[in-house]
Enzyme design. Structure first.
Site, short mmCIF file in Angstrom:
data_model
loop_
_atom_site.label_atom_id
_atom_site.label_comp_id
_atom_site.label_asym_id
_atom_site.label_seq_id
_atom_site.Cartn_x
_atom_site.Cartn_y
_atom_site.Cartn_z
N LYS A 187 0.84 -1.20 0.00
CA LYS A 187 0.00 0.00 0.00
C LYS A 187 0.88 1.25 0.00
CE LYS A 187 -3.46 2.37 2.80
NZ LYS A 187 -4.42 2.29 3.90
N GLU A 193 10.62 -4.56 4.48
CA GLU A 193 10.71 -5.98 4.10
C GLU A 193 10.37 -6.15 2.62
OE1 GLU A 193 9.03 -4.75 6.69
OE2 GLU A 193 9.01 -6.14 8.40
N GLY A 245 -4.84 -1.71 4.91
CA GLY A 245 -4.00 -2.82 4.43
C GLY A 245 -4.62 -4.18 4.68
N ARG A 246 -5.13 -4.40 5.89
CA ARG A 246 -5.66 -5.73 6.23
C ARG A 246 -7.08 -5.94 5.71
NH1 ARG A 246 -4.58 -2.45 10.36
NH2 ARG A 246 -6.24 -1.71 11.73
N GLU A 331 -4.64 -6.62 14.85
CA GLU A 331 -4.15 -5.31 14.44
C GLU A 331 -5.30 -4.29 14.52
OE1 GLU A 331 -0.60 -4.61 11.55
OE2 GLU A 331 -2.39 -4.27 10.36
N HIS A 362 -4.54 -33.36 17.34
CA HIS A 362 -3.40 -34.19 17.71
C HIS A 362 -2.23 -33.32 18.18
CE1 HIS A 362 -5.44 -37.71 16.10
NE2 HIS A 362 -5.93 -36.85 15.23
N LYS A 490 9.32 -0.69 14.22
CA LYS A 490 9.90 -0.33 12.91
C LYS A 490 11.00 0.72 13.11
CE LYS A 490 5.75 -0.92 10.02
NZ LYS A 490 4.75 -0.22 9.24
#
Ligand code: F6P
Length: 525
Positions: A187, A193, A245-246, A331, A362, A490
């Site tokens: 965005k 990253e 963003g999410r 978030e 399990h 950050k």
């Protein structure tokens, strides 16, 4: 209202969920739409508690806030932005205005451009697509590509998110640079990253005979930055700052999904989301699925105090849904202050975690059944799988899903536990062995059941959870659409980079960090 609910929680502690069941409960404590059913009968919510929860939502002004969000008002108050991911799936709805401008022509034009480009890629020599992004620019498309794998008829899709070089190295290993398309999804187009991985991918492509000038596309709101990176505007798919963003997989960030399943199936996914939007806006009270899902969440976290919520899809292809919901919910609603900046009077959103069934059975279900903490469980399951020839697998899967919620509800008392081992032990040893086999039961769960995990249904599920987050956020009075809590890490990482590289000292850091830096420098070569 919180005090009333706390009093109801005290009453609920005195009774068993199982005792709430009468002839009507299963029908009454469920929401069924044309497309799915949400069952919350296996929670300790009775009619009075439900009324109180509905009153809580009413007092918080959920309906008015919902209408404001859909109308393009700037409900993301700390960033001064509208929240309009719903416009991205408003396929045949009316106009939507932000600052007096109808955003729909732009949304539909971008969707058409995406479709044209996706068809071009699907019909051309590209064999592999690598989506480079992180957080909301990765989790949504990555989750959905896996969820809809039966509908794939395009190039293979891969996802690189972590700045750990292992991630991009492993993904690029074995790919043909000449037939790979790299999509840089960000965005902001500043996320360190993503930009680090994008530069590495560009160098790899150039070194291996590919052409970064024609084999890169970008998905971003920052078109100046995408052109600085060298991606021509014809392959840039933009969106506006009113898409969080999410919440962004419905638009350009979903390009990898569209390339994988084709524009028609992608539109079916959007239609599923739009259909849930319409339901959310029209259905009232107990008929409203996102509202009831949210109220169950509020009851478990803020009223009863259960710190976590397990998302347990009995649907292998929803394996990434818990990760996706972690970002969506944590978030969005992991905040300590309300919209006005005042401390929250109750807990913020829960820890969200989980894994697909039956695998989790399990691994960690032991703690869910017999640990000291109560973990509300949210099961998801399809009525049918895609593998017609493997129907017996699906029957077994569903049997396990239903059995788990039944076991959580019923438990096993000491007498029943004794009966299990009475043939093998006696006396004190019988008592000791029986105690280990007791299940407290009375543990809450919900089940979302849908016909089949197709694009439309996936759209419904994701929009359902988005609106759940919205409702919970409004009730808590927080801004679900900012994420200031990610900033400090950050900033400190940027400041630490030269220290790690050895070009600056750690003298202003705490003792622990200094010692870690010293150990790193002493041992990395
Ligand atoms: O750091 C958190 C975050 O801002 C998320 O909200 C977002 O989804 C992610 O980073 C990626 O951001 P971008 O799409 O701008 O690269």
């Amino acid at each position: 209202m919180w005090n009333d609910l706390k009093a109801r929680a005290a009453q609920a502690a005195e009774r068993k969920i199982l005792d709430l069941f009468d002839a009507d409960r299963a029908a009454d404590f469920a929401v069924q739409t044309q497309h799915m059913r949400f069952d919350y009968a296996k929670t300790n919510i009775d009619a009075g508690t439900r009324d109180a929860l509905l009153k809580l939502a009413e007092d918080a002004g959920v309906a008015a806030r919902r209408d404001a969000m859909f109308a393009g008002e700037k409900v993301n108050e700390t960033e001064g932005r509208a929240v309009l991911h719903t416009a991205l799936r408003n396929l045949d709805g009316g106009s939507v205005h932000v600052d007096g401008t109808d955003v729909m022509p732009g949304v539909l034009e971008t969707l058409d451009r995406m479709a044209t480009y996706a068809d071009e890629v699907r019909g051309g020599p590209i064999t592999d697509v690598v989506n480079i992004g992180i957080g909301g620019s990765d989790l949504g498309p990555s989750m959905a590509v896996q969820a809809l794998s039966p509908y794939h008829d395009g190039p293979r899709c891969h996802f690189v998110s972590n700045v750990d070089g292992a991630h991009i190295a492993d993904v690029l290993e074995g790919l043909n640079a000449k037939t790979t398309l790299v999509i840089v999804a960000s965005k902001t187009f500043t996320t360190i990253e993503t930009m680090t991985n994008a530069r590495t991918a560009r160098a790899w492509m150039a070194d291996h005979g590919g052409d970064p000038a024609t084999q890169f596309a970008a998905l971003s709101t920052a078109q100046d930055k995408t052109s600085d990176f060298g991606i021509p505007s014809s392959r840039v798919f933009g969106f506006e700052d009113w898409v969080g963003g999410r919440y962004s997989m419905w638009g350009p960030i979903g390009l990898s999904l569209m390339i994988a399943i084709g524009p028609d199936a992608f539109r079916a996914f959007l239609r599923g989301g739009q259909d849930m939007d319409r339901h959310f806006c029209a259905a009232t009270g107990t008929e409203n699925m996102p509202l009831m899902l949210a109220l169950v969440g509020i009851w478990h976290r803020q009223v009863l105090g259960h710190a976590t919520r397990a998302v347990l899809p009995y649907d292998q292809r929803l394996g990434q849904l818990p990760n996706y919901l972690q970002q969506l919910e944590m978030e969005s609603n992991g905040k300590s202050v309300d919209m006005a900046g005042a401390p929250l009077p109750v807990e913020s959103g829960p820890v969200v975690w989980g894994a697909p069934g039956t695998n989790g059975q399990h691994a960690f279900y032991q703690l869910i059944h017999q640990g000291t903490a109560v973990i509300p469980c949210e099961f998801l399951v399809a009525c049918a799988g895609h593998e017609d020839e493997l129907k017996h697998h699906h029957d077994l899967l569903v049997a396990n899903c239903f059995a788990q919620s039944e076991a959580l509800l019923r438990g096993r008392n000491l007498d029943e536990a004794r009966a299990k081992v009475v043939d093998k032990f006696e006396g004190a040893e019988l008592e000791r062995q029986a105690a280990h086999r007791v299940f407290a039961g009375n543990r809450p769960s919900t089940t979302l059941i849908y016909p089949k995990l197709d694009p439309f249904t996936l759209g419904q599920i994701i929009a359902l959870y988005e609106h759940r987050v919205f409702v919970e956020g409004v009730i808590l009075g927080i801004n679900s659409y900012d994420q200031w809590g990610v900033e400090l890490g950050k900033e400190l990482a940027t400041a630490l980079q030269p220290v790690i590289e050895g070009t600056a000292t750690a003298h202003d850091k705490d003792g622990s960090t200094q010692a870690l830096v010293a150990y790193l420098h002493a041992n990395r070569d």
